[in-house]
Design a protein around this motif. Structure first.
Motif, PDB file in Angstrom:
ATOM      1  N   ASN C  23      50.167  28.288  72.991  1.00  0.00           N
ATOM      2  CA  ASN C  23      51.100  28.202  74.107  1.00  0.00           C
ATOM      3  C   ASN C  23      52.513  28.182  73.570  1.00  0.00           C
ATOM      4  O   ASN C  23      52.804  27.532  72.564  1.00  0.00           O
ATOM      5  CB  ASN C  23      50.810  26.975  74.967  1.00  0.00           C
ATOM      6  CG  ASN C  23      49.687  27.254  75.946  1.00  0.00           C
ATOM      7  OD1 ASN C  23      49.904  27.715  77.047  1.00  0.00           O
ATOM      8  ND2 ASN C  23      48.439  27.043  75.503  1.00  0.00           N
ATOM      9  N   ARG C  42      56.747  15.328  69.512  1.00  0.00           N
ATOM     10  CA  ARG C  42      55.383  14.834  69.289  1.00  0.00           C
ATOM     11  C   ARG C  42      54.972  13.716  70.216  1.00  0.00           C
ATOM     12  O   ARG C  42      53.816  13.644  70.644  1.00  0.00           O
ATOM     13  CB  ARG C  42      55.244  14.362  67.831  1.00  0.00           C
ATOM     14  CG  ARG C  42      54.980  15.488  66.886  1.00  0.00           C
ATOM     15  CD  ARG C  42      54.405  14.999  65.571  1.00  0.00           C
ATOM     16  NE  ARG C  42      54.349  16.107  64.630  1.00  0.00           N
ATOM     17  CZ  ARG C  42      55.178  16.288  63.611  1.00  0.00           C
ATOM     18  NH1 ARG C  42      56.146  15.412  63.387  1.00  0.00           N
ATOM     19  NH2 ARG C  42      55.045  17.328  62.811  1.00  0.00           N
ATOM     20  N   LEU C  45      53.841  14.957  73.602  1.00  0.00           N
ATOM     21  CA  LEU C  45      52.647  15.795  73.430  1.00  0.00           C
ATOM     22  C   LEU C  45      51.424  14.925  73.155  1.00  0.00           C
ATOM     23  O   LEU C  45      50.323  15.199  73.615  1.00  0.00           O
ATOM     24  CB  LEU C  45      52.851  16.798  72.284  1.00  0.00           C
ATOM     25  CG  LEU C  45      53.752  17.994  72.615  1.00  0.00           C
ATOM     26  CD1 LEU C  45      54.071  18.794  71.362  1.00  0.00           C
ATOM     27  CD2 LEU C  45      53.097  18.892  73.669  1.00  0.00           C
ATOM     28  N   ARG C  49      47.970  14.847  75.328  1.00  0.00           N
ATOM     29  CA  ARG C  49      46.837  15.552  74.729  1.00  0.00           C
ATOM     30  C   ARG C  49      45.491  14.927  75.124  1.00  0.00           C
ATOM     31  O   ARG C  49      45.388  13.720  75.364  1.00  0.00           O
ATOM     32  CB  ARG C  49      46.986  15.583  73.206  1.00  0.00           C
ATOM     33  CG  ARG C  49      46.575  14.324  72.518  1.00  0.00           C
ATOM     34  CD  ARG C  49      46.482  14.512  71.005  1.00  0.00           C
ATOM     35  NE  ARG C  49      46.325  13.203  70.375  1.00  0.00           N
ATOM     36  CZ  ARG C  49      45.157  12.590  70.272  1.00  0.00           C
ATOM     37  NH1 ARG C  49      44.059  13.159  70.729  1.00  0.00           N
ATOM     38  NH2 ARG C  49      45.081  11.390  69.722  1.00  0.00           N
ATOM     39  N   GLU C  61      42.569  18.407  70.769  1.00  0.00           N
ATOM     40  CA  GLU C  61      43.669  19.369  70.648  1.00  0.00           C
ATOM     41  C   GLU C  61      44.848  18.657  70.011  1.00  0.00           C
ATOM     42  O   GLU C  61      45.552  17.900  70.663  1.00  0.00           O
ATOM     43  CB  GLU C  61      44.082  19.887  72.040  1.00  0.00           C
ATOM     44  CG  GLU C  61      42.997  20.683  72.749  1.00  0.00           C
ATOM     45  CD  GLU C  61      43.304  20.910  74.219  1.00  0.00           C
ATOM     46  OE1 GLU C  61      44.373  20.496  74.684  1.00  0.00           O
ATOM     47  OE2 GLU C  61      42.452  21.514  74.912  1.00  0.00           O
ATOM     48  N   ASP C  63      47.673  19.621  69.148  1.00  0.00           N
ATOM     49  CA  ASP C  63      48.960  19.948  69.768  1.00  0.00           C
ATOM     50  C   ASP C  63      50.139  19.766  68.829  1.00  0.00           C
ATOM     51  O   ASP C  63      51.109  19.061  69.127  1.00  0.00           O
ATOM     52  CB  ASP C  63      49.189  19.064  71.016  1.00  0.00           C
ATOM     53  CG  ASP C  63      48.373  19.566  72.193  1.00  0.00           C
ATOM     54  OD1 ASP C  63      47.804  20.670  72.100  1.00  0.00           O
ATOM     55  OD2 ASP C  63      48.298  18.855  73.201  1.00  0.00           O
ATOM     56  N   GLU C  64      50.072  20.443  67.699  1.00  0.00           N
ATOM     57  CA  GLU C  64      51.163  20.358  66.730  1.00  0.00           C
ATOM     58  C   GLU C  64      52.196  21.436  67.052  1.00  0.00           C
ATOM     59  O   GLU C  64      51.896  22.623  66.993  1.00  0.00           O
ATOM     60  CB  GLU C  64      50.603  20.541  65.316  1.00  0.00           C
ATOM     61  CG  GLU C  64      51.650  20.523  64.214  1.00  0.00           C
ATOM     62  CD  GLU C  64      52.392  19.190  64.107  1.00  0.00           C
ATOM     63  OE1 GLU C  64      51.843  18.161  64.525  1.00  0.00           O
ATOM     64  OE2 GLU C  64      53.553  19.208  63.644  1.00  0.00           O
ATOM     65  N   PRO C  65      53.410  21.027  67.402  1.00  0.00           N
ATOM     66  CA  PRO C  65      54.411  22.029  67.765  1.00  0.00           C
ATOM     67  C   PRO C  65      55.114  22.603  66.544  1.00  0.00           C
ATOM     68  O   PRO C  65      55.321  21.907  65.546  1.00  0.00           O
ATOM     69  CB  PRO C  65      55.402  21.225  68.609  1.00  0.00           C
ATOM     70  CG  PRO C  65      55.320  19.846  68.050  1.00  0.00           C
ATOM     71  CD  PRO C  65      53.911  19.652  67.560  1.00  0.00           C
ATOM     72  N   ILE C  85      52.793  26.080  70.200  1.00  0.00           N
ATOM     73  CA  ILE C  85      51.715  25.104  69.982  1.00  0.00           C
ATOM     74  C   ILE C  85      50.419  25.898  69.896  1.00  0.00           C
ATOM     75  O   ILE C  85      49.930  26.419  70.896  1.00  0.00           O
ATOM     76  CB  ILE C  85      51.648  24.085  71.136  1.00  0.00           C
ATOM     77  CG1 ILE C  85      52.998  23.369  71.275  1.00  0.00           C
ATOM     78  CG2 ILE C  85      50.521  23.086  70.909  1.00  0.00           C
ATOM     79  CD1 ILE C  85      53.193  22.693  72.622  1.00  0.00           C
ATOM     80  N   ASN C  87      46.595  26.839  69.696  1.00  0.00           N
ATOM     81  CA  ASN C  87      45.302  26.295  70.127  1.00  0.00           C
ATOM     82  C   ASN C  87      44.391  26.195  68.910  1.00  0.00           C
ATOM     83  O   ASN C  87      44.321  27.122  68.114  1.00  0.00           O
ATOM     84  CB  ASN C  87      44.661  27.211  71.166  1.00  0.00           C
ATOM     85  CG  ASN C  87      45.446  27.223  72.467  1.00  0.00           C
ATOM     86  OD1 ASN C  87      46.073  26.239  72.828  1.00  0.00           O
ATOM     87  ND2 ASN C  87      45.416  28.351  73.163  1.00  0.00           N
ATOM     88  N   ARG C 129      46.067  23.426  80.207  1.00  0.00           N
ATOM     89  CA  ARG C 129      46.510  23.564  78.815  1.00  0.00           C
ATOM     90  C   ARG C 129      47.955  24.069  78.739  1.00  0.00           C
ATOM     91  O   ARG C 129      48.683  23.731  77.811  1.00  0.00           O
ATOM     92  CB  ARG C 129      45.562  24.533  78.106  1.00  0.00           C
ATOM     93  CG  ARG C 129      45.923  24.848  76.672  1.00  0.00           C
ATOM     94  CD  ARG C 129      45.110  24.070  75.670  1.00  0.00           C
ATOM     95  NE  ARG C 129      45.713  24.138  74.341  1.00  0.00           N
ATOM     96  CZ  ARG C 129      46.474  23.189  73.821  1.00  0.00           C
ATOM     97  NH1 ARG C 129      46.650  22.057  74.477  1.00  0.00           N
ATOM     98  NH2 ARG C 129      47.004  23.330  72.622  1.00  0.00           N
ATOM     99  N   ALA C 132      51.158  21.892  78.031  1.00  0.00           N
ATOM    100  CA  ALA C 132      51.644  21.462  76.711  1.00  0.00           C
ATOM    101  C   ALA C 132      53.025  22.058  76.447  1.00  0.00           C
ATOM    102  O   ALA C 132      53.921  21.374  75.934  1.00  0.00           O
ATOM    103  CB  ALA C 132      50.656  21.875  75.622  1.00  0.00           C
TER     104      ALA C 132
END
Lengths: 361, 361, 361, 361
Positions: C23, C42, C45, C49, C61, C63-65, C85, C87, C129, C132
């Motif tokens: 995403n 973070r 997020l 999550r 997930e 969800d590391e940007p 981010i 998946n 999703r 995010a």
């Protein structure tokens, strides 16, 4: 599909046809507190209107604006401003020719292709009559730019046919110099020749093209956005949105094609106050699409008026060959009346970017 | 202030700097069901990329696109498409010069004036590197235009310095003719001279400008909106949004300044199939800002590359006079790589107006 | 047709599906100079999550940007910011059921009606999703609002099923109180009951709805536009753009239907510093759609999760009756994870109007 | 900052104050060829206007519309339509009170906070008078929706105070049933009680709130965009942009907070023609923000009129405690006149999404 709105933060929306009840503009985004009355709108409308001199069309359109909203106690309220300019020269005429035949150079054919039918009276929405609404809105933008940043925007005739004005310092041209002759060329000698040429082509039932130059002074460095909304991109759209404009160029313009980098690059240097400037202005006042603090200089190529009173070959709506001679009174040259239109569009773009910049700094 | 989005119904939004992680584009408004893979994007990215021939910059940017969203089972889903092109040539370099000194002709100074600071590495957001994202998006637009309307868009070099190509029928030029030489000029004789000239100026640590011509064929009559969103206005904005473009003209362009109406007006006539067309195309494919069915023809004036490896006079951020010689590998002439950028922007505008017209008829 | 962009001056554009590569959000309009790193993204997020507690879905997930553009030397540059981010939980699964059958309460059917086909993996673009990307963008807006105006935005669970939290002063609720329990209800007694209820419905292969309350404090008076872009209108759109929201109300909300003017009108009075305020806040912090300086308070009605692991009756794509039990791990109640999504959307609207107001005063 | 434009492809822009010269709307994006005259606008303007019955305000505003542009030979031309409704009830009055004191529940204070000053005559731009322009534009949208898709949009009073109408099938309510009583409630028994209650509160110099229900039938499945421009989001913004709306809900609305998934999910099933539908409509006609083909049903909570003729405590502009009794003639209940306003906004959103969908399929 919406195409009658222009601008992001200072935004105008227009409606109106040449022979309908009138032309309307809603100006959204004008900050509150600006003194405004119809007198502020009249000066540029007068410069745009037909019948103002012997070298333009002799139609009579008084172009009296009415402010319908957005002004209270002589000041803008911050909410949307509406201005109506009623059409007055709506004489009952025979439109059979223009209804059934496609005028060369006009939008009759493309409107039919687009919409399936059209308001054929005097060009309807495609008539330059709609620019009255833009000029009214532009007058507000000009006043805002002047009061906040001391910005002046002036347009004048640079070229008519083969006659090119000699203007050494575009940024030094004054409104008085421009308005000294009906052709709006600040070079008096060229102006005289241009007027003679325009009268000649009119006598020959013909028309002539030209180049308009527009200059904005005192624009601070830093206006314009880096990628799509570059100042040169928004100004380019603004100019090309005007009727009859077939070319736009900034600074050195098409001449850059022949130049070397060493010739063309403007050199940065401190000015007398120690601020950073460039010693020349081939870049036209924008670098990377963002204003540099130098005067913004652009030129528009304007085609000769398409309407001619002599017979031209064309076709009917069903494709049959025929001829048409456009009756009515037309400008033999669009240039003299272009200045206020070009200035208005330039002002709309600059006012928009002034407010856009205000939002981030 | 948002300036990184372009288009109304077919809309692109971009981000990315020359030396950051990469360039990204989100394309919103692509109809569902269009077959699409990275292969569709590669061809134009390859034509845009540095290092493709000896007369362009020798930087290596493989420009490998990744489709992150909006495509499923090889077809567009109708939802927004995202494409990422990672930067790979991010070698650690000494940016002290470019950090402290303003490169002539670049946006370093205007970015500082606008934002107060800037990503100085290779020009950051003002670098032409961002056009990679546009070219990727443009490839989608091109495919859509081709599949729906058989529209082809081609750009080529018309002029470099004083060398002007002889191209009698712009609409007959083929991609093969264009790609036959690294300079992308379909006139072989002119191409040879242009290549020699470009090599000469590079040898002299200098650069040279030129003119790019762009042609779209098979655009149906009726696209474009009457007033602000004229097709010529949106195309003009598109072209001026590209780096180094100082002039744009359509059809007869600036030549109209010297013409009479009788010379310039294109005559309507039935074509062989009985459809209405014009016998000449001085109007450049648009009348009243709406497509006429004739080929759309425009030209862009491109300035000589501002970066020069020879010393140029300039100032530091604090205004002290100094000199700068831009290290690194630069295009001695921007024209050869401009074609895919110009085509992409033309495609974005046409795809937008195709969908806009679809909404009303 | 473009529908993936939100905001006028602070503007986000997103792309991405639940089971595609990732995403993406481009944030355009962030002023230059804001300190920003992935650490700023973070926290929210993490609150959004899956898998964060036992009462939400157990999908993993991380969800590391990744910030791809718009930040240099730890600060925003003023140009567009891009965040990706990826998946990670893209396990190969059997999607036959979801491909051929319409899940009750989901957008499978309406996507097919709209586009003719769809990315059926996990809901594709219709999956929550995609929020995010909004939460990442919202974290930037929150930081900007906090630094410029000391604005805090907090969301919490007001109701789950029949259990209604007792919160006397919404504007006094703290993040610590909210995060004290996994259900994000600051009333500890109600929180305990809610958690028990959520576990009960999960055990019954069912789901449960609720109400989320959102509060923004320190919003200055004067934000929002008078007519269409009222603050309550833009906030309303923001909330309804989130999945599963079936109702939005401000201040006294639907209770006003039963009230008299004398009961409902909030009385103006000077506060302790002599500034003008109201002694009560039934108006929810906006009058005429413009912020009043009082806390902005809104509530969203969230439907029970549509995905159920028990069999539900439905039809196939061709209209044949069938049953479906949605496999996979779902939230038995959407409320606990809604808070960061709602806060993000509220922050995007307020940041937009903060900058819009900055442009005019 | 522009906030007076609404819609993407069917777009309206308004201007006007309650006591200025008039209210104006420009409607951009209406397809060509729709038959249109002022008669098409009059019916809804009549339903909106003051003085139409004994339970609404007795102000006299004839609300006569004038079409200034965009219609030729009785049909829309495809270019922008402008409508002007002049204000006629501009009696010279004493505005001292409203100029210096903040009316509780009104936007006087927030306008001053925003702009620094305001047009205080009758609320100026914050007056519900501006909805006349919306209703005129909405009449065009309604006609377009009816002619293209047979869509009908109806609004009626669902609740006044504690009196709730019993309406089993919202989609079966007819205009005749609604217009049968001046309160516009199609349940005759409830209508009678509502009228009595409204007369009672008026007699007590008080006002009363209520709930309006709006229904659109025959909307095809597939309208609305997946993420930000969900149909429920755009409708939500539309409703909250109307004065006095403090809550909006769809289908089951806030009731979903108490429901289980098994209770709330609507079951897909084939209808009598074999098309896919749902057997119930708790989802309110939209799934994932996209129309499902079921009737779209929404409700708005409307606060009691803020203007009261009895004394209310408030402050002056400088913060001094005072009292104000709003002179003039006010609606004791806003509900009866809300229906045409709500219908107009619903129509604008649906016309917009109809055209947006037309562009992609």
């Amino acid at each position: 599909m919406p195409g009658n709105t222009f601008g992001h933060t200072f935004r105008v929306t227009t409606a109106g046809e040449s022979h309908g009840p009138g032309n309307i503009v809603i100006v959204d985004g004008v900050p509150p507190g600006l003194e405004l009355s119809v007198d502020d709108l009249r000066s540029d409308l007068e410069r745009r209107r037909p019948g103002q001199s012997k070298i333009v069309t002799q139609r009579k359109e008084p172009d009296e604006p009415e402010i319908l909203a957005g002004v209270f106690d002589g000041r803008t309220t911050g909410t949307s401003i509406a201005i109506l300019i009623r059409n007055t020269d709506q004489r009952s005429r025979d439109y059979t020719d223009i209804q059934d035949k496609y005028r060369p150079g006009h939008a009759d054919f493309t409107f039919d292709a687009k919409y399936g039918f059209r308001d054929y009276r005097g060009g309807g929405r495609s008539s330059a009559r709609e620019t009255a609404a833009r000029v009214a809105a532009g007058a507000i933008a000009k006043k805002l730019l002047r009061e906040r940043c001391d910005i002046e925007i002036l347009g004048y005739v640079k070229q008519v046919g083969d006659i090119v004005a000699s203007i050494e310092q575009p940024e030094a041209v004054t409104l008085e110099q421009i308005e000294a002759t009906p052709v709006r060329c600040p070079d008096p000698r060229a102006a005289e020749s241009m007027i003679a040429l325009i009268e000649k082509v009119r006598g020959e039932q013909d028309s002539i093209g030209g180049v308009s130059e527009l200059v904005a002074t005192n624009v601070p460095a830093g206006w314009g956005e880096p990628v799509f909304d570059k100042l040169k991109a928004d100004l380019g759209k603004a100019m090309f949105s005007l009727p009859a404009v077939l070319g736009v160029e900034y600074g050195a313009g098409f001449e850059v094609a022949r130049m070397r980098g060493t010739e063309n690059n403007d050199r940065f240097a401190p000015d007398e106050q120690g601020s950073i400037t460039t010693t020349t202005n081939r870049h036209g006042g924008m670098l990377g699409g963002i204003s540099s603090g130098l005067p913004i200089i652009l030129r528009c190529a304007i085609k000769p008026t398409s309407s001619l009173s002599q017979e031209q070959q064309t076709v009917t709506r069903s494709g049959e060959p025929t001829t048409i001679a456009t009756k009515g009174r037309h400008d033999p040259c669009l240039l003299p009346r272009f200045a206020p239109m070009g200035e208005a569009m330039m002002a709309l773009v600059l006012a928009d970017h002034m407010l856009r910049q205000a939002a981030i700094r």
